[in-house]
Design an enzyme around this catalytic site. Structure first.
Site, short mmCIF file in Angstrom:
data_model
loop_
_atom_site.label_atom_id
_atom_site.label_comp_id
_atom_site.label_asym_id
_atom_site.label_seq_id
_atom_site.Cartn_x
_atom_site.Cartn_y
_atom_site.Cartn_z
N TYR A 16 0.85 -1.20 0.00
CA TYR A 16 0.00 0.00 0.00
C TYR A 16 0.88 1.25 0.00
O TYR A 16 1.88 1.32 0.73
CB TYR A 16 -0.90 0.03 1.25
CG TYR A 16 -1.89 -1.10 1.26
CD1 TYR A 16 -3.12 -1.00 0.63
CD2 TYR A 16 -1.57 -2.31 1.89
CE1 TYR A 16 -4.02 -2.07 0.61
CE2 TYR A 16 -2.46 -3.38 1.88
CZ TYR A 16 -3.68 -3.25 1.25
OH TYR A 16 -4.55 -4.30 1.23
N SER A 17 0.46 2.23 -0.81
CA SER A 17 1.20 3.50 -0.85
C SER A 17 0.89 4.33 0.39
O SER A 17 -0.23 4.28 0.91
CB SER A 17 0.78 4.32 -2.07
OG SER A 17 1.08 3.65 -3.24
N GLU A 48 2.68 4.59 -11.28
CA GLU A 48 2.48 3.47 -10.37
C GLU A 48 1.04 3.02 -10.58
O GLU A 48 0.11 3.62 -10.05
CB GLU A 48 2.70 3.91 -8.93
CG GLU A 48 2.79 2.71 -8.00
CD GLU A 48 3.63 3.02 -6.78
OE1 GLU A 48 4.85 3.22 -6.91
OE2 GLU A 48 3.03 3.10 -5.70
N CYS A 74 -0.91 7.60 -10.80
CA CYS A 74 -1.11 6.45 -9.92
C CYS A 74 -2.57 6.01 -9.94
O CYS A 74 -3.47 6.84 -9.84
CB CYS A 74 -0.70 6.81 -8.49
SG CYS A 74 -0.75 5.41 -7.35
N TYR A 88 -1.83 -0.31 -11.24
CA TYR A 88 -2.09 -1.74 -11.00
C TYR A 88 -3.34 -2.16 -11.71
O TYR A 88 -4.30 -1.42 -11.74
CB TYR A 88 -2.27 -2.01 -9.50
CG TYR A 88 -1.06 -1.63 -8.68
CD1 TYR A 88 0.02 -2.52 -8.63
CD2 TYR A 88 -0.99 -0.44 -8.03
CE1 TYR A 88 1.15 -2.16 -7.90
CE2 TYR A 88 0.12 -0.10 -7.30
CZ TYR A 88 1.19 -0.96 -7.24
OH TYR A 88 2.30 -0.61 -6.51
P1 NAP Z 1 -12.16 2.74 -9.48
O1 NAP Z 1 -13.10 3.25 -8.48
O2 NAP Z 1 -12.41 1.41 -10.11
O3 NAP Z 1 -11.95 3.76 -10.67
C1 NAP Z 1 -11.66 5.10 -10.43
C2 NAP Z 1 -12.03 5.88 -11.66
O4 NAP Z 1 -11.17 5.56 -12.76
C3 NAP Z 1 -13.44 5.63 -12.12
O5 NAP Z 1 -14.01 6.86 -12.45
C4 NAP Z 1 -13.22 4.79 -13.36
O6 NAP Z 1 -14.29 4.93 -14.32
C5 NAP Z 1 -11.99 5.41 -13.90
N1 NAP Z 1 -11.35 4.62 -14.96
C6 NAP Z 1 -11.59 3.34 -15.33
N2 NAP Z 1 -10.85 3.00 -16.40
C7 NAP Z 1 -10.14 4.11 -16.73
C8 NAP Z 1 -9.21 4.40 -17.77
N3 NAP Z 1 -8.86 3.49 -18.67
N4 NAP Z 1 -8.67 5.64 -17.81
C9 NAP Z 1 -9.01 6.57 -16.91
N5 NAP Z 1 -9.90 6.36 -15.91
C10 NAP Z 1 -10.45 5.13 -15.82
O7 NAP Z 1 -10.71 2.78 -8.83
P2 NAP Z 1 -10.17 1.99 -7.56
O8 NAP Z 1 -10.93 0.71 -7.36
O9 NAP Z 1 -10.07 2.87 -6.41
O10 NAP Z 1 -8.73 1.56 -8.07
C11 NAP Z 1 -7.62 2.36 -8.03
C12 NAP Z 1 -6.39 1.58 -8.44
O11 NAP Z 1 -5.29 2.17 -7.75
C13 NAP Z 1 -6.40 0.11 -8.09
O12 NAP Z 1 -6.01 -0.62 -9.22
C14 NAP Z 1 -5.35 0.01 -6.98
O13 NAP Z 1 -4.69 -1.22 -6.96
C15 NAP Z 1 -4.43 1.13 -7.37
N6 NAP Z 1 -3.53 1.66 -6.32
C16 NAP Z 1 -3.86 1.67 -4.99
C17 NAP Z 1 -2.95 2.15 -4.07
C18 NAP Z 1 -3.23 2.15 -2.60
O14 NAP Z 1 -2.28 2.46 -1.85
N7 NAP Z 1 -4.37 1.81 -2.12
C19 NAP Z 1 -1.72 2.66 -4.51
C20 NAP Z 1 -1.43 2.64 -5.85
C21 NAP Z 1 -2.34 2.14 -6.76
P3 NAP Z 1 -15.41 3.82 -14.65
O15 NAP Z 1 -16.68 4.44 -14.23
O16 NAP Z 1 -15.32 3.63 -16.13
O17 NAP Z 1 -15.08 2.58 -13.86
#
Ligand code: NAP
Length: 424
Positions: free
Chosen positions: A214-215, A422, A382, A424
């Site tokens: 986790y970041s 970064e 990210c 995923y």
């Molecule tokens: P999410 O709610 O699924 O999506 C966030 C937004 O991104 C939604 O508006 C989504 O639109 C949009 N989106 C989908 N596909 C896209 C694309 N191709 N280009 C631009 N925007 C797009 O996001 P989430 O579940 O929070 O996921 C975030 C990601 O960050 C995960 O993969 C996670 O692993 C990663 N992450 C997390 C951390 C951490 O520390 N927790 C750190 C680094 C990375 P739609 O309405 O189309 O779905």
């Protein structure tokens, strides 16, 4: 008649299972699909790996950077590597060790083809045949990061001092802000770094769970300035990427923690996704969902010195389904407009057109180009993997509109450690 047989030596690429946090970055990065994994380990297929090194800089732990000189026919197979709990001891090549068993028919004198090949392989840097989208070096002024201070074998115990939801209670996105305290023990971190959490219990094979990464969502001086603590942004996983029901082992564990519970932590990790440390550096931050964690850390670092005169400009592109599913929406909107330029891309807000971060980058082309023209600007991306291509396309479009050559600028940004991904 006694001429030496040619011996094929391989510089075998291995991943240290004791340090690896199974974050999948290497498998995502490998341009030739040489890296694979099972439920135990990430491993490199010796028959496919070409030593291009593309996977090495992005690895947040350094576990990827292990190499062994092997006689090719004795290389460790993928199946062997799946079973490892630790790297095997180094074996001397037959020619390099008078006590080792010579390979049948091989000339083991110092000038033999075997020892020459070994020397050449050991000395020569591997050929890079792949250019990743982001930089493999930090910005020139980034502070020195510490990595791997606490490991799977010797984790640190942290205490939960806060855990609350940062998205609307009526939404599907159950995202938590979790604060961990380290008490008297040192845990030095920088914005952009990550930590590993070891969830309790065992997997389906009866082995302890691997760490989940986790970041940090807090800056280097703590979630609360001057305290030895940090925060994470964790989304409760209830379905997989395909939408099928799935129970995220670590995310559910973390989201259900109560105050005063203890957690096993390893890390910190990451040596490139770091912020510049010199005055008047500008940040363009592009994120989706929980990918906002490092952006919160960097923004908070700037906010704490808002009156110092040291800050450059901050521009944020933040994507979420709806306002109520955007973590930290309330506190974010309270930040002064002349401190940070906030652009929210909402994809499922009723009554509004679907917007992604890349759409807003195009909408704000003039301001983005203005920042890109300044060598003090660094860009951080990210969140969802899928946005990487869209963001790169948008950056190319806006640069070309302003009459610049994106391929040249992109290379400069990479070389100077000013464009970081970064995803995923
Ligand atoms: P999410 O709610 O699924 O999506 C966030 C937004 O991104 C939604 O508006 C989504 O639109 C949009 N989106 C989908 N596909 C896209 C694309 N191709 N280009 C631009 N925007 C797009 O996001 P989430 O579940 O929070 O996921 C975030 C990601 O960050 C995960 O993969 C996670 O692993 C990663 N992450 C997390 C951390 C951490 O520390 N927790 C750190 C680094 C990375 P739609 O309405 O189309 O779905």
């Amino acid at each position: 008649m006694n001429a030496p047989l040619p011996v094929d030596v391989l510089k075998q690429h291995l991943i240290d299972p004791e340090i690896c946090i199974r974050c999948n970055t290497c498998e995502e990065t490998c341009p030739v699909d040489a890296i694979t994994h099972d439920s135990n380990n990430y491993v490199v297929d010796p028959d496919i790996c070409n030593g291009c090194m593309a996977c090495v800089p992005p690895c947040p732990t350094g576990s990827i950077d292990n190499w062994r000189l092997m006689v090719r026919s004795e290389a460790y197979s993928v199946q062997e590597q799946f079973g490892w709990e630790e790297l095997p001891k180094e074996k001397a090549l037959p020619a390099a060790s008078p006590t080792s068993t010579p390979i049948e028919g091989a000339d083991t004198s110092l000038d033999s083809p075997l020892s020459q090949a070994a020397e050449t392989l050991a000395a020569a840097p591997a050929q890079a045949s792949f250019t990743p989208a982001g930089a493999s070096v930090p910005p020139w002024s980034a502070a020195h990061p510490y990595v791997n201070l606490y490991t799977h074998k010797a984790p640190m115990t942290a205490t939960v001092v806060g855990n609350y939801r940062v998205t609307g209670a009526d939404t599907e996105s159950d995202i938590h802000h979790i604060v961990l305290d380290f008490g008297e023990l040192p845990f030095p971190v920088l914005e952009g770094q990550s930590i590993g959490i070891l969830p309790p219990g065992v997997d389906a094979q009866g082995r302890p769970h691997h760490a989940r990464q986790y970041s940090l969502a807090s800056p280097r001086d703590g979630e609360r300035a001057g305290y030895n603590n940090l925060s994470l942004t964790v989304k409760r996983v209830t379905e997989d990427h395909g939408g099928a029901a799935a129970h995220g082992v670590c995310s559910n564990y973390l989201c259900d923690l109560a105050k005063n519970d203890t957690v096993q932590v390893i890390g910190p990790f990451g040596h490139t996704f770091l912020m510049p440390n010199h005055p008047r550096a500008n940040l363009i931050m592009i994120c989706t969902g929980t990918g906002s964690a490092p952006m919160r850390a960097m923004t908070e670092r700037y906010r704490r010195r808002i009156d110092s005169g040291e800050n450059g400009r901050l521009m944020l592109f933040f994507g979420a389904r709806t306002e109520r599913e955007l973590p930290y929406f309330g506190p974010l909107m309270k930040l002064p407009r002349d401190f940070i330029d906030i652009n929210l891309a909402l994809s499922r807000e009723p009554g509004q057109p679907k917007r992604y971060v890349q759409d807003l980058i195009r909408d704000r082309a003039a301001q983005v180009c203005d920042l890109l023209a300044d060598r003090n600007t660094c860009i951080y991306v990210c969140g969802l993997k899928g946005m990487e291509v869209g963001v790169l396309d948008a950056l190319r479009d806006v640069t070309m509109q302003s009459g610049q050559d994106w391929s040249i600028l992109h290379e400069v940004l990479r070389r100077e450690g000013r464009l970081h991904f970064e995803t995923y």
